[in-house]
Design an enzyme around this catalytic site. Sequence first.
Site, PDB file in Angstrom:
ATOM      1  N   GLY A  79       0.763  -1.253  -0.382  1.00 48.29           N
ATOM      2  CA  GLY A  79       0.248  -0.089  -0.280  1.00 48.29           C
ATOM      3  C   GLY A  79       1.337   0.992   0.256  1.00 48.29           C
ATOM      4  CG  HIS A  80       3.468   2.173   3.355  1.00 50.55           C
ATOM      5  ND1 HIS A  80       3.094   0.900   4.565  1.00 50.55           N
ATOM      6  CD2 HIS A  80       2.598   3.455   4.105  1.00 50.55           C
ATOM      7  CE1 HIS A  80       2.477   1.310   5.470  1.00 50.55           C
ATOM      8  NE2 HIS A  80       3.061   2.779   5.631  1.00 50.55           N
TER       9      HIS A  80
ATOM     10  CE  LYS B 293      -6.189   0.592   6.752  1.00 51.71           C
ATOM     11  NZ  LYS B 293      -5.220   0.999   7.453  1.00 51.71           N
TER      12      LYS B 293
ATOM     13  CB  SER C  89       2.236  -1.002   9.451  1.00 57.64           C
ATOM     14  OG  SER C  89       2.184  -0.243   8.586  1.00 57.64           O
TER      15      SER C  89
END
Length: 283
Positions: A36-37, A149, A186
């Site tokens: 995602g990052h 998100k 995370s």
Amino acid sequence: MTVILRTIAEVRAWRRALPAGQTLGFVPTMGALHAGHISLMELAKRRASVTIASIFVNPLQFGPNEDLAKYPRPIEKDLALLEAAGIDAVFLPGVANLYPDGASTFVVEESVSAPMCGAVRPGHFRGVTTVVLKLFNIVQPDLAVFGQKDAQQCAVIERMVRDLAVPVEIVRGAIVREPDGLALSSRNVYLSPEDRAAAPLIHASLQAAKAAFEAGQRDASALAAIGRKVLGQDPRFTLQYWDVRDPQTLTSIDTVPTGGALLAVAAYLGSTRLIDNIVLAPF
Ligand code: PAF
């Protein structure tokens, strides 16, 4: 090579040395980077000619009983991922760099940050806005990328930037999901195998409400009831909120307007807090 910058002075010197006419894209993170990052890094690279990320686990946005101490900090792995993604520089400040002794100035957004996560995590968004404005002042990016998100975080930062005339364009990057629908986070590493198996129900609850919306349901409490019912199938979840809200102001709505709406969930699964959301498109 990704240049590693550890102090405010180093970032400022690096920034000053950039050739004129370059646009600087910034991706602030707390590390423990996942796909995602990386998608946010790629978006920054598409939108700007030079890119910088930051990794800082910001103590100011954690509550006293939250996971600050155990938050994952795999710094070597993170640096390798930034290198592989082709990010030009990374700012790795220590707590003392960002919060000098006796720091007593904070940034507080009072409206968009009030409901949802703001209501159950007092002080969280004050920590976010304070560190993000400070990072903006240090990095001076042209644009900054944040993940959808954290939809409320995006809305709070957009409001702060508007209200305080901060000269940074805020860009939202789409949620990246596991094949079973679980939004990457995370914090997913905290999940036990049993909880990990149950976790996709959060996304399924959003999808169920979205399907009802697409079939014509516009009543917000009916949509929320559908989502809550799906999540209620597994007693492992402790729901914090399952809300239908205006995507920008985050005020609650009774009927989904033509401009669309945000469906947003926060729930504990064991001791892990998960959030997710879906945007109902304008119609
Ligand atoms: O989304 C995050 O990782 C953090 O809230 C942020 C924006 C880096 C501020 O600490």
